[in-house]
Write an enzyme that holds these catalytic residues in place. Structure first.
Site, mmCIF file in Angstrom:
data_model
loop_
_atom_site.group_PDB
_atom_site.id
_atom_site.type_symbol
_atom_site.label_atom_id
_atom_site.label_comp_id
_atom_site.label_asym_id
_atom_site.label_seq_id
_atom_site.Cartn_x
_atom_site.Cartn_y
_atom_site.Cartn_z
ATOM 1 N N GLU A 188 2.840 9.654 6.278
ATOM 2 C CA GLU A 188 1.542 9.098 6.696
ATOM 3 C C GLU A 188 1.401 9.140 8.222
ATOM 4 O O GLU A 188 0.388 9.618 8.747
ATOM 5 C CB GLU A 188 1.390 7.657 6.186
ATOM 6 C CG GLU A 188 1.166 7.596 4.675
ATOM 7 C CD GLU A 188 0.814 6.206 4.156
ATOM 8 O OE1 GLU A 188 0.507 6.094 2.968
ATOM 9 O OE2 GLU A 188 0.847 5.215 4.927
ATOM 10 N N MET A 315 8.648 -1.678 -2.306
ATOM 11 C CA MET A 315 8.165 -2.427 -1.133
ATOM 12 C C MET A 315 6.684 -2.109 -0.953
ATOM 13 O O MET A 315 6.306 -1.255 -0.148
ATOM 14 C CB MET A 315 8.974 -2.051 0.094
ATOM 15 C CG MET A 315 10.358 -2.662 0.066
ATOM 16 S SD MET A 315 11.218 -2.285 1.582
ATOM 17 C CE MET A 315 12.434 -3.567 1.602
ATOM 18 N N HIS A 441 -19.953 13.555 -15.267
ATOM 19 C CA HIS A 441 -19.866 14.862 -14.605
ATOM 20 C C HIS A 441 -20.872 14.924 -13.466
ATOM 21 O O HIS A 441 -22.003 14.475 -13.652
ATOM 22 C CB HIS A 441 -20.151 15.969 -15.622
ATOM 23 C CG HIS A 441 -20.172 17.332 -15.005
ATOM 24 N ND1 HIS A 441 -19.009 17.998 -14.667
ATOM 25 C CD2 HIS A 441 -21.209 18.138 -14.647
ATOM 26 C CE1 HIS A 441 -19.324 19.172 -14.126
ATOM 27 N NE2 HIS A 441 -20.661 19.277 -14.095
HETATM 28 P P1 FAD Z 1 5.408 -9.150 4.788
HETATM 29 O O1 FAD Z 1 4.086 -8.500 4.720
HETATM 30 O O2 FAD Z 1 6.483 -8.473 5.558
HETATM 31 O O3 FAD Z 1 5.143 -10.592 5.384
HETATM 32 C C1 FAD Z 1 6.180 -11.458 5.700
HETATM 33 C C2 FAD Z 1 5.689 -12.441 6.747
HETATM 34 O O4 FAD Z 1 6.690 -13.433 6.927
HETATM 35 C C3 FAD Z 1 5.481 -11.817 8.118
HETATM 36 O O5 FAD Z 1 4.197 -12.139 8.587
HETATM 37 C C4 FAD Z 1 6.557 -12.448 9.011
HETATM 38 O O6 FAD Z 1 6.110 -12.634 10.332
HETATM 39 C C5 FAD Z 1 6.761 -13.766 8.307
HETATM 40 N N1 FAD Z 1 8.082 -14.357 8.547
HETATM 41 C C6 FAD Z 1 9.297 -13.748 8.478
HETATM 42 N N2 FAD Z 1 10.278 -14.651 8.697
HETATM 43 C C7 FAD Z 1 9.663 -15.846 8.913
HETATM 44 C C8 FAD Z 1 10.122 -17.154 9.164
HETATM 45 N N3 FAD Z 1 11.429 -17.436 9.223
HETATM 46 N N4 FAD Z 1 9.218 -18.127 9.337
HETATM 47 C C9 FAD Z 1 7.881 -17.869 9.268
HETATM 48 N N5 FAD Z 1 7.387 -16.664 9.009
HETATM 49 C C10 FAD Z 1 8.261 -15.658 8.819
HETATM 50 N N6 FAD Z 1 2.323 -1.148 1.151
HETATM 51 C C11 FAD Z 1 1.315 -0.801 0.338
HETATM 52 O O7 FAD Z 1 1.232 -1.310 -0.783
HETATM 53 N N7 FAD Z 1 0.347 0.089 0.727
HETATM 54 C C12 FAD Z 1 0.383 0.686 1.936
HETATM 55 O O8 FAD Z 1 -0.499 1.487 2.257
HETATM 56 C C13 FAD Z 1 1.444 0.347 2.823
HETATM 57 N N8 FAD Z 1 1.499 0.906 4.038
HETATM 58 C C14 FAD Z 1 2.510 0.533 4.887
HETATM 59 C C15 FAD Z 1 2.560 1.143 6.134
HETATM 60 C C16 FAD Z 1 3.568 0.805 7.016
HETATM 61 C C17 FAD Z 1 3.617 1.452 8.378
HETATM 62 C C18 FAD Z 1 4.530 -0.180 6.640
HETATM 63 C C19 FAD Z 1 5.601 -0.583 7.602
HETATM 64 C C20 FAD Z 1 4.486 -0.776 5.404
HETATM 65 C C21 FAD Z 1 3.476 -0.419 4.508
HETATM 66 N N9 FAD Z 1 3.406 -0.963 3.233
HETATM 67 C C22 FAD Z 1 2.408 -0.594 2.389
HETATM 68 C C23 FAD Z 1 4.394 -1.956 2.765
HETATM 69 C C24 FAD Z 1 3.795 -3.380 2.837
HETATM 70 O O9 FAD Z 1 3.398 -3.638 4.162
HETATM 71 C C25 FAD Z 1 4.822 -4.408 2.390
HETATM 72 O O10 FAD Z 1 5.327 -4.053 1.119
HETATM 73 C C26 FAD Z 1 4.190 -5.791 2.296
HETATM 74 O O11 FAD Z 1 3.652 -6.170 3.535
HETATM 75 C C27 FAD Z 1 5.209 -6.822 1.829
HETATM 76 O O12 FAD Z 1 4.590 -8.066 1.742
HETATM 77 P P2 FAD Z 1 5.418 -9.435 1.879
HETATM 78 O O13 FAD Z 1 4.408 -10.518 1.729
HETATM 79 O O14 FAD Z 1 6.576 -9.415 0.963
HETATM 80 O O15 FAD Z 1 6.021 -9.428 3.353
HETATM 81 P P1 NAD Z 2 11.090 5.533 2.365
HETATM 82 O O1 NAD Z 2 12.170 4.970 1.545
HETATM 83 O O2 NAD Z 2 9.793 5.879 1.738
HETATM 84 O O3 NAD Z 2 11.580 6.857 3.089
HETATM 85 C C1 NAD Z 2 12.720 6.889 3.897
HETATM 86 C C2 NAD Z 2 13.196 8.322 3.944
HETATM 87 O O4 NAD Z 2 14.211 8.407 4.911
HETATM 88 C C3 NAD Z 2 13.777 8.789 2.615
HETATM 89 O O5 NAD Z 2 13.218 10.035 2.286
HETATM 90 C C4 NAD Z 2 15.251 8.879 2.902
HETATM 91 O O6 NAD Z 2 15.906 9.871 2.141
HETATM 92 C C5 NAD Z 2 15.228 9.246 4.386
HETATM 93 N N1 NAD Z 2 16.450 8.950 5.093
HETATM 94 C C6 NAD Z 2 17.289 7.899 4.932
HETATM 95 N N2 NAD Z 2 18.336 8.014 5.776
HETATM 96 C C7 NAD Z 2 18.132 9.149 6.484
HETATM 97 C C8 NAD Z 2 18.850 9.810 7.505
HETATM 98 N N3 NAD Z 2 20.012 9.329 7.941
HETATM 99 N N4 NAD Z 2 18.358 10.957 8.035
HETATM 100 C C9 NAD Z 2 17.181 11.466 7.569
HETATM 101 N N5 NAD Z 2 16.471 10.879 6.580
HETATM 102 C C10 NAD Z 2 16.934 9.744 6.054
HETATM 103 O O7 NAD Z 2 10.911 4.487 3.563
HETATM 104 P P2 NAD Z 2 9.831 4.431 4.727
HETATM 105 O O8 NAD Z 2 9.020 5.672 4.754
HETATM 106 O O9 NAD Z 2 10.563 3.982 5.928
HETATM 107 O O10 NAD Z 2 8.907 3.249 4.229
HETATM 108 C C11 NAD Z 2 9.464 1.930 4.051
HETATM 109 C C12 NAD Z 2 8.790 1.213 2.927
HETATM 110 O O11 NAD Z 2 7.452 0.916 3.275
HETATM 111 C C13 NAD Z 2 8.772 2.034 1.670
HETATM 112 O O12 NAD Z 2 9.517 1.346 0.694
HETATM 113 C C14 NAD Z 2 7.359 2.123 1.263
HETATM 114 O O13 NAD Z 2 7.169 1.707 -0.071
HETATM 115 C C15 NAD Z 2 6.610 1.180 2.183
HETATM 116 N N6 NAD Z 2 5.415 1.894 2.603
HETATM 117 C C16 NAD Z 2 4.450 2.121 1.674
HETATM 118 C C17 NAD Z 2 3.340 2.843 2.015
HETATM 119 C C18 NAD Z 2 2.300 3.104 0.978
HETATM 120 O O14 NAD Z 2 2.332 2.448 -0.055
HETATM 121 N N7 NAD Z 2 1.362 4.010 1.209
HETATM 122 C C19 NAD Z 2 3.190 3.353 3.297
HETATM 123 C C20 NAD Z 2 4.196 3.124 4.214
HETATM 124 C C21 NAD Z 2 5.305 2.374 3.855
#
Ligand code: FAD
Ligand code: NAD
Length: 462
Positions: A188, A315, A441
């Protein structure tokens, strides 16, 4: 002790804030503790939403350069990127949604507390914010999510060498970006910066990209994204990354090092538990640090629960939300349900990639007999009209009962199309059921119907 609650939720991500609202709907007195100044967690601040804002903006830019002329749209003058404005738009989206969550919490009378939450014995949570306060809960729900992982030999300097968090806010377009990890984030965010003008090289340790996604779909994705200009090097082991204030050097086993100006480390995420004081109350984690929970999401300590990224599994924001609701409903009503067999996953590239249920690989590994139906978007009228002919829909159905076991889509709007299949799967539909539903369609959804027909080798348009 200032206040006593029925439930204290720690972490205001999609898992935590949704759980807090659901508990309040059930008439409970709820406190939600969040350490960051903006609500919404990783998803809203540095995950789902900002990445999609940048994907949308960068796609508009790319289309204006590569697609307009072919459709007879002439742009007088040059088209260029104002990155500062693009980032401002992204931040504006986050602010608006953050305000929306705040409003929902107030409407549902959830007490929102700013500060780092940590666990103390007997249901006490210490909230360390502007001042230190202690609150007491009959039950506590941990929803602290996850943070990016790194690799040995790599020092994240937050500048040249960063994670997705930094890559969502770089102040200029890198000339050459090296992404370590060919997973979801790598594709992405690699796509965003490629569209904005960077040369992007993706280094993946495994022999394929997108582990977990159906292998045929991942192979198609690699072909399409390579044609878009992303460079993939699979089977590549990165040994170290060093950087100064101008450039970074990525060393790999058996290959010449790459010198580039930015490195994005995207090799997965790990549970966020460091500040929680799990040891104060004796909560057990697994070998990878994820909090261990029962089927009711209760940790190894009675009355303390956990959901979302911090307990592992997929995740995904929607998985965290569903767990938050199911956990709270089980706590207060005795019943809550998630169908873990149908959690849709979407990669928001263009074309998008979406999946629900089993892959061919997982079915083969389980020795389960299945039939497969595939239909290419190249044969779909709506896809042709829009110029989105890449990709296909694939439906996997049980060989004996015809029940749909898995659906995989690579194609434009795959992330929307997948839900038709996911709903059918939740109701235990067969491919025949789907094939016999009338589809409007011309729509992309007709490709789903045709793939269902193809399971029985009777697709009309292929
Ligand atoms: P989080 O969203 O991580 O929230 C946890 C919260 O707890 C945070 O706000 C943190 O500040 C707070 N916190 C932590 N420790 C403490 C503490 N001790 N006291 C108080 N607060 C605390 N998922 C999708 O489904 N679709 C996507 O398109 C997607 N895109 C992503 C793109 C990126 C770049 C990344 C990094 C992740 C993406 N994900 C996506 C994954 C998604 O963001 C996570 O799976 C999701 O946010 C998890 O939700 P959560 O509520 O478990 O935790
Ligand atoms: P990921 O698990 O999707 O990909 C990590 C990649 O890194 C894998 O292909 C793995 O084989 C590779 N890798 C691991 N060790 C390596 C190494 N030493 N050298 C080279 N490659 C290596 O994890 P991510 O892309 O970091 O995303 C983290 C999480 O966030 C994922 O679990 C994903 O579900 C979530 N996420 C979701 C979305 C979405 O739903 N559209 C978008 C972004 C992130």
């Amino acid at each position: 002790m200032s206040d006593r609650y029925d439930l204290i939720v720690i972490g205001a991500g999609p898992g935590g804030y949704v759980a807090a609202i659901r508990a309040a709907q059930l008439g409970k007195k709820v406190a939600l503790v969040e350490s960051e100044s903006r609500l919404g967690g990783t998803c809203l601040r540095v995950g789902c939403i900002p990445s999609k804002a940048l994907l949308e903006s960068s796609e508009l830019f790319e289309k204006s350069i590569h697609s307009f002329a072919e459709r007879g749209i002439q742009v007088d003058g040059s088209v260029s990127v104002d990155l500062e404005q693009m980032m401002k738009h992204k931040e504006g989206v986050i602010d608006t949604l953050n305000g929306g969550i705040g409003g929902l919490l107030r409407k549902n009378k959830v007490t929102s507390l700013r500060g780092l939450g940590s666990l103390e014995p007997n249901g006490v949570v210490c909230v360390n914010g502007d001042s230190e306060t202690r609150i007491q809960g009959d039950r506590i729900l941990i929803a602290t999510g996850s943070v990016p992982s790194s690799l040995p030999g790599i020092e994240l300097d937050g500048d040249r060498v960063g994670t997705s968090t930094e890559a969502l806010s770089w102040p200029e377009v890198p000339e050459h970006l090296v992404v370590i990890g060919g997973g979801v984030i790598g594709l992405e965010l690699g796509t965003v910066w490629k569209r904005l003008g960077a040369k992007v090289t993706i280094l993946e340790y495994l022999p394929r990209i997108l582990p977990g996604i159906d292998e045929q779909v991942a192979a198609e994705a690699r072909k399409i994204f390579s044609a878009q200009g992303l460079e993939f090097r699979t089977g590549t082991k990165v040994t170290s990354v060093s950087a100064d204030d101008k450039q970074a050097t990525v060393a790999m086993e058996g290959e010449e090092p790459i010198i580039c100006d930015r490195v994005l480390v995207a090799v997965g995420r790990k549970p966020c538990t460091e500040s929680l004081g799990l040891e104060n109350v004796g909560i057990a984690t697994d070998q990878r640090g994820f909090i261990r929970v029962s089927a009711s999401y209760q940790t190894t300590v009675k009355g303390i629960y956990a959901i979302g990224d911090v307990i592992g599994g997929a995740m995904l924001a929607h998985k965290a939300e569903e767990e938050g609701i199911a956990c709270v409903e089980r706590m207060f009503t005795g019943y809550g349900h998630i169908n873990y067999e149908v959690i849709p996953a979407v990669v928001y590239t263009e074309p998008e990639i979406a999946a629900a249920g089993e892959t061919e690989d997982s079915l083969k590994a389980a020795g389960r007999k299945y039939r497969s139906g595939k239909f290419a978007f190249a044969a779909n009228g709506r896809a042709r009209a829009g110029g989105h002919t890449d990709g296909f829909v694939k439906i996997l159905a049980d060989a004996e009962t015809d029940r749909i076991l898995g659906v995989h889509v690579i194609g434009t709007h795959a992330g929307e199309l997948i839900h038709e299949a996911a709903i059918a799967m939740n109701f235990g539909a067969s491919s025949e059921d789907l094939a016999r539903c009338c589809h409007a369609h011309p729509t992309l959804s007709e490709a789903v119907k045709e793939a269902a027909m193809a399971v029985d080798k009777r697709a009309i348009h292929s």
